[in-house]
Design an enzyme around this catalytic site. Structure first.
Site, PDB file in Angstrom:
ATOM      1  N   GLY A   1      44.604  48.632  27.114  1.00 15.38           N
ATOM      2  CA  GLY A   1      43.494  47.849  26.605  1.00 15.38           C
ATOM      3  C   GLY A   1      43.876  46.393  26.541  1.00 15.38           C
ATOM      4  O   GLY A   1      43.506  45.586  27.393  1.00 15.38           O
TER       5      GLY A   1
ATOM      6  N   ARG B   1      22.827  42.179  23.634  1.00 17.73           N
ATOM      7  CA  ARG B   1      23.583  41.055  24.188  1.00 17.73           C
ATOM      8  C   ARG B   1      24.709  41.540  25.084  1.00 17.73           C
ATOM      9  O   ARG B   1      25.005  40.946  26.130  1.00 17.73           O
ATOM     10  CB  ARG B   1      24.134  40.188  23.048  1.00 17.73           C
ATOM     11  CG  ARG B   1      24.639  38.803  23.495  1.00 17.73           C
ATOM     12  CD  ARG B   1      26.085  38.810  23.889  1.00 17.73           C
ATOM     13  NE  ARG B   1      26.900  39.369  22.831  1.00 17.73           N
ATOM     14  CZ  ARG B   1      28.042  40.020  23.056  1.00 17.73           C
ATOM     15  NH1 ARG B   1      28.499  40.203  24.281  1.00 17.73           N
ATOM     16  NH2 ARG B   1      28.728  40.524  22.031  1.00 17.73           N
TER      17      ARG B   1
ATOM     18  N   PRO C   1      42.551  53.921  29.336  1.00 15.53           N
ATOM     19  CA  PRO C   1      42.898  54.637  28.096  1.00 15.53           C
ATOM     20  C   PRO C   1      44.200  54.161  27.464  1.00 15.53           C
ATOM     21  O   PRO C   1      44.327  54.132  26.238  1.00 15.53           O
ATOM     22  CB  PRO C   1      42.998  56.097  28.551  1.00 15.53           C
ATOM     23  CG  PRO C   1      42.099  56.192  29.738  1.00 15.53           C
ATOM     24  CD  PRO C   1      42.210  54.868  30.432  1.00 15.53           C
TER      25      PRO C   1
ATOM     26  N   GLU D   1      36.872  42.412  24.654  1.00 15.84           N
ATOM     27  CA  GLU D   1      37.114  41.081  25.237  1.00 15.84           C
ATOM     28  C   GLU D   1      38.242  40.357  24.502  1.00 15.84           C
ATOM     29  O   GLU D   1      38.209  39.139  24.321  1.00 15.84           O
ATOM     30  CB  GLU D   1      35.843  40.214  25.216  1.00 15.84           C
ATOM     31  CG  GLU D   1      34.561  40.899  25.640  1.00 15.84           C
ATOM     32  CD  GLU D   1      34.565  41.378  27.072  1.00 15.84           C
ATOM     33  OE1 GLU D   1      35.598  41.253  27.750  1.00 15.84           O
ATOM     34  OE2 GLU D   1      33.539  41.909  27.516  1.00 15.84           O
TER      35      GLU D   1
ATOM     36  N   GLY E   1      22.432  45.231  -2.005  1.00 10.74           N
ATOM     37  CA  GLY E   1      22.671  46.389  -2.854  1.00 10.74           C
ATOM     38  C   GLY E   1      22.562  47.685  -2.070  1.00 10.74           C
ATOM     39  O   GLY E   1      22.852  47.739  -0.874  1.00 10.74           O
TER      40      GLY E   1
ATOM     41  N   THR F   1      39.555  47.897  31.525  1.00 11.69           N
ATOM     42  CA  THR F   1      40.276  48.579  30.445  1.00 11.69           C
ATOM     43  C   THR F   1      40.544  50.045  30.790  1.00 11.69           C
ATOM     44  O   THR F   1      39.706  50.720  31.393  1.00 11.69           O
ATOM     45  CB  THR F   1      39.456  48.499  29.148  1.00 11.69           C
ATOM     46  OG1 THR F   1      39.283  47.129  28.801  1.00 11.69           O
ATOM     47  CG2 THR F   1      40.144  49.214  28.012  1.00 11.69           C
TER      48      THR F   1
ATOM     49  N   ALA G   1      32.625  35.965  29.419  1.00  9.68           N
ATOM     50  CA  ALA G   1      32.078  36.871  28.404  1.00  9.68           C
ATOM     51  C   ALA G   1      32.493  36.441  27.004  1.00  9.68           C
ATOM     52  O   ALA G   1      31.689  36.488  26.064  1.00  9.68           O
ATOM     53  CB  ALA G   1      32.537  38.300  28.690  1.00  9.68           C
TER      54      ALA G   1
END
Length: 385
Positions: A137, A90, A134, A363, A339, A132, A242
């Site tokens: 962000g 996606r 480093p 996003e 489990g 974005t 988005a």
């Protein structure tokens, strides 16, 4: 056995159900048989791109230029079905369509739209969206990538991080600071000085590609600047597309995990009876379906408002926050019901949960969307103290 206890099916049109059926069939045919292997080997299946394009999924919410021109609800449904396969698949469609193609469609010149959108809709060219950094962000206004004029060209220097598809992209939509504020540029990835390096190893989104980008004196002609992109509002409009897709998509991962856990609980016997017949199991399943169906109602409401031209940014934040929270909780509970078997790739719940750790971060983090909602409530911004 259905998990649609509220009969949300009845709220969809015939065409919306048809879109769902086509994308669900694609996922069953092309993704489910292979996703465990792709995830384990940490590879993105480029061979899947033509099938996604043939189904009209690349830029499907855009009109013209070879794009499908589907409604917001149809787009959301498609994202939900793709993410039931895997968040990484996606994500490819979101980066290509909601980010890179939307940037060109909304902010590009007619020549740029004619040149790139038909090729991208057909899967012949892949795009990425480099915002974005480093050290920037959640605060893109702090970006350090710069673009300076040099005659009829621009020269870009800087670094980007966590950029989906960058190492396989033909075109990067790069956002940079200029003397006149943030501007967007179309950068062909073959340009000298452009380097994309996949980030490895990852514990999440392993069937997807995220990269570091280095821009070292990359020269871009003025004709490749997005003429209608002025300031951060431009990339934020793309991010809104988005995020809307994520509000639907995450619920596909949650639904897939729930359906897997329900089937397992019905077949697994403990203490001489089906696990599904245990009170604590039923309590868990009830909470899971309740959370998913509540979030699904919200996503559908947002889709109807988007189709009516009424959707506002804080509503998208509410949808993204609610859906990802619900989905990741459901996936974790599903893993617990499975489990020890739940930690294997034979079952999808833990894979989905690991992927959703990334989805809740990109996003816009949970915290960012919380503050967007808070600002809408109070009229006061809490982003800067």
């Amino acid at each position: 056995m259905t998990t649609d206890l509220l009969d949300l099916e009845s709220l969809l049109t015939d065409e919306e159900r048809a879109v769902r059926a086509r994308v669900r069939a694609l996922v069953d045919r092309e993704i489910r048989p292979h996703i465990a292997d792709w995830f384990e080997r940490a590879v993105f299946p480029r061979e899947l791109v033509p099938a996604l394009a043939a189904e009209g999924l690349l830029g499907m919410h855009l009109t013209g230029y070879g794009c499908a021109g589907r409604s917001a609800v149809e787009y959301g449904i498609a994202m939900q079905e793709l993410e039931a396969g895997d968040s990484g698949i996606r994500t490819f469609v979101s980066v290509q369509g909601s980010l890179a193609m939307t940037a060109i469609a909304k902010h590009g010149s007619e020549e740029q739209r004619q040149t790139w959108l038909p090729r991208m809709a057909a899967g012949e060219a892949i795009g990425c969206f480099a915002l974005t950094e480093p050290d920037a962000g959640s605060d893109p206004a702090a970006m350090r990538t710069v673009a300076r004029r040099d005659g009829h060209d621009w020269v870009l220097d800087g670094a980007k991080r966590w950029i989906g598809l960058a190492s396989i992209a033909d075109l990067a939509v790069v956002w940079a600071q200029t003397d006149e504020g943030v501007r967007g540029f179309l950068v062909e990835t073959s340009s000298p000085g452009f380097t994309a390096t996949p980030i490895e190893p990852k514990l999440s989104m392993r069937a997807s590609i995220q990269c570091d980008i280095a821009l070292d004196g990359v020269r871009v002609p003025e004709s490749m600047r997005l003429p209608d992109a002025h300031g951060l509002r431009a990339p934020f409009e793309c991010l809104g597309e988005a995020r809307f897709g994520i509000a639907w998509g995450a619920l596909g991962a949650g639904r897939d995990a729930l359906e897997g856990a329900l089937a397992y609980a019905g077949a697994r016997e403990v203490f001489g009876r089906p696990l599904a017949g245990m009170q604590l199991t039923q309590a868990r399943l009830a909470e899971m379906v309740l959370a998913l169906q509540q979030a699904q109602l919200l996503a559908l409401h947002l889709g109807r408002r988007k189709d009516a031209g009424l959707l506002r940014p804080h509503e998208i934040s509410m949808g993204k926050l609610a859906s990802v929270r619900a989905a990741i909780d459901v996936c974790r509970e599903a893993r617990a019901l499975l489990g020890g078997n739940g930690v294997t790739l034979e079952h999808s719940a833990m894979r989905h949960a690991a992927n959703l750790e990334s989805v809740r971060t990109y996003e816009g983090t949970d915290e960012v969307h919380t503050l967007v909602i808070g600002q809408a409530l109070t009229g006061l911004s809490a982003f800067r103290g």
